[in-house]
Design a protein around this motif. Structure first.
Motif, mmCIF file in Angstrom:
data_model
loop_
_atom_site.group_PDB
_atom_site.id
_atom_site.type_symbol
_atom_site.label_atom_id
_atom_site.label_comp_id
_atom_site.label_asym_id
_atom_site.label_seq_id
_atom_site.Cartn_x
_atom_site.Cartn_y
_atom_site.Cartn_z
ATOM 1 N N THR A 152 0.815 -1.212 0.000
ATOM 2 C CA THR A 152 0.000 0.000 0.000
ATOM 3 C C THR A 152 0.851 1.266 0.000
ATOM 4 O O THR A 152 0.355 2.335 -0.355
ATOM 5 N N ARG A 153 2.107 1.165 0.396
ATOM 6 C CA ARG A 153 2.996 2.325 0.371
ATOM 7 C C ARG A 153 3.082 2.920 -1.036
ATOM 8 O O ARG A 153 3.190 4.146 -1.201
ATOM 9 N N TYR A 156 0.726 6.030 -2.363
ATOM 10 C CA TYR A 156 0.845 7.455 -2.039
ATOM 11 C C TYR A 156 2.300 7.934 -1.990
ATOM 12 O O TYR A 156 2.574 9.066 -1.626
ATOM 13 N N VAL A 192 -1.693 -1.544 6.519
ATOM 14 C CA VAL A 192 -2.153 -0.160 6.375
ATOM 15 C C VAL A 192 -0.929 0.746 6.450
ATOM 16 O O VAL A 192 -0.138 0.647 7.388
ATOM 17 N N TYR A 194 1.857 3.861 6.800
ATOM 18 C CA TYR A 194 2.145 4.850 7.837
ATOM 19 C C TYR A 194 1.308 6.110 7.694
ATOM 20 O O TYR A 194 0.845 6.686 8.681
ATOM 21 N N PHE A 196 -1.624 6.761 6.816
ATOM 22 C CA PHE A 196 -2.962 6.708 7.388
ATOM 23 C C PHE A 196 -2.923 6.967 8.889
ATOM 24 O O PHE A 196 -3.687 7.794 9.412
ATOM 25 N N TYR A 197 -2.034 6.268 9.597
ATOM 26 C CA TYR A 197 -1.988 6.391 11.055
ATOM 27 C C TYR A 197 -1.663 7.813 11.500
ATOM 28 O O TYR A 197 -2.182 8.286 12.524
ATOM 29 N N LYS A 199 -2.578 10.494 10.217
ATOM 30 C CA LYS A 199 -3.652 11.435 9.923
ATOM 31 C C LYS A 199 -4.886 11.266 10.799
ATOM 32 O O LYS A 199 -5.779 12.112 10.785
ATOM 33 N N VAL A 200 -4.947 10.202 11.570
ATOM 34 C CA VAL A 200 -6.186 9.912 12.294
ATOM 35 C C VAL A 200 -5.960 9.952 13.810
ATOM 36 O O VAL A 200 -4.846 9.738 14.293
ATOM 37 N N ALA A 205 -7.219 5.019 15.076
ATOM 38 C CA ALA A 205 -5.989 4.274 14.816
ATOM 39 C C ALA A 205 -5.938 2.946 15.562
ATOM 40 O O ALA A 205 -5.469 1.939 15.010
ATOM 41 N N VAL A 208 -7.985 0.041 13.934
ATOM 42 C CA VAL A 208 -7.395 -0.268 12.630
ATOM 43 C C VAL A 208 -6.086 -1.032 12.821
ATOM 44 O O VAL A 208 -5.808 -2.001 12.123
ATOM 45 N N ASP A 212 -5.015 -4.613 11.521
ATOM 46 C CA ASP A 212 -3.776 -4.706 10.751
ATOM 47 C C ASP A 212 -2.906 -5.846 11.274
ATOM 48 O O ASP A 212 -2.362 -6.650 10.495
#
Length: 234
Positions: A152-153, A156, A192, A194, A196-197, A199-200, A205, A208, A212
């Motif tokens: 997933t890295r 973005y 998931v 980095y 994402f974590y 930002k929330v 977190a 999720v 994960d």
């Protein structure tokens, strides 16, 4: 190294930990420290070098466990943040921060028991050279992490101010062999990414992250992981 000017700015150093390791990012900080300790302990009395030590998250942690630690980084402002952290933790007497180039380490062969780098190889323009230098100055262990190519890295990566070099497992294995090292262990995590974590908030977190971890422990976990930790020996 990618993004050198951005990385060496004073305002970036001052805000670095707060932006990356607060809110949901605290879970990243916890996991990375766990990975380092799992690989390096026991560290008491060992001579340890951290490449790209930044603000001293790991150097200070290891000094608190009685390691004799040297932290090397290209950024003066990052090193200053690390020195302040060391003084606040009361470990400045057995922790040294140095400004230097990881491609030309200012140490003799076999000088350290362990050499490690976190959050470094995704920025490396000549990873083989860096890893060979790490191997040269270590008499036992070389530990580092990478961001994974097929993860997933990659979704973005182009948005980041410093970008990232992404690695396949085969590429890492070739780099390790080329540096005259052999892999002793590896670990893989964070389906998931980095981003994402960071930002929330915590209440998002935490569940999720629990999911994960569950996915990571499944049959497909290693293949889906965005981060890998590599423990090599001289």
């Amino acid at each position: 190294m990618k993004g050198q000017e951005w990385y060496q700015a004073s305002e970036v150093a001052e805000e670095y930990d707060e932006k990356r390791f607060s809110r949901g990012g605290r879970l990243i900080d916890r996991r990375e420290k766990e990975a380092v300790l799992d690989a390096l302990e026991p560290v008491a009395g060992k001579r340890v070098l951290e490449i790209a030590c930044g603000t001293g998250r790991f150097t200070v942690m290891l000094a608190e466990r009685d390691a004799n630690v040297t932290g090397l980084d290209i950024s003066g402002p990052m090193l200053q943040e690390g020195r302040q952290k060391a003084h606040q933790s009361g470990v400045a007497d057995h922790l040294e921060f140095m400004r230097g180039d990881a491609a030309r380490l200012p140490f003799p062969d076999d000088h350290f028991d362990t050499v490690f780098a976190m959050r470094f190889f995704h920025l490396a323009d000549t990873p083989a050279k860096f890893l060979s230098e790490m191997a040269r100055v270590s008499k036992d262990q070389v530990f580092f992490d990478t961001f994974n190519r097929f993860s997933t890295r990659s979704l973005y990566n182009w948005l980041l101010p410093m970008g990232s070099r992404l690695y396949s497992a085969g590429e890492v294995e070739r780099l390790v062999e080329g540096a005259g090292l052999h892999l002793a262990d590896d670990d893989h995590d964070f389906v998931v990414p980095y981003g994402f974590y960071r930002k929330v908030p915590d209440w998002v977190a935490d569940p999720v992250r629990n999911a994960d971890i569950t996915i990571g422990r499944s049959f497909a976990g290693n293949a889906l992981a965005s981060v890998s930790y590599w423990d090599a020996r001289v």
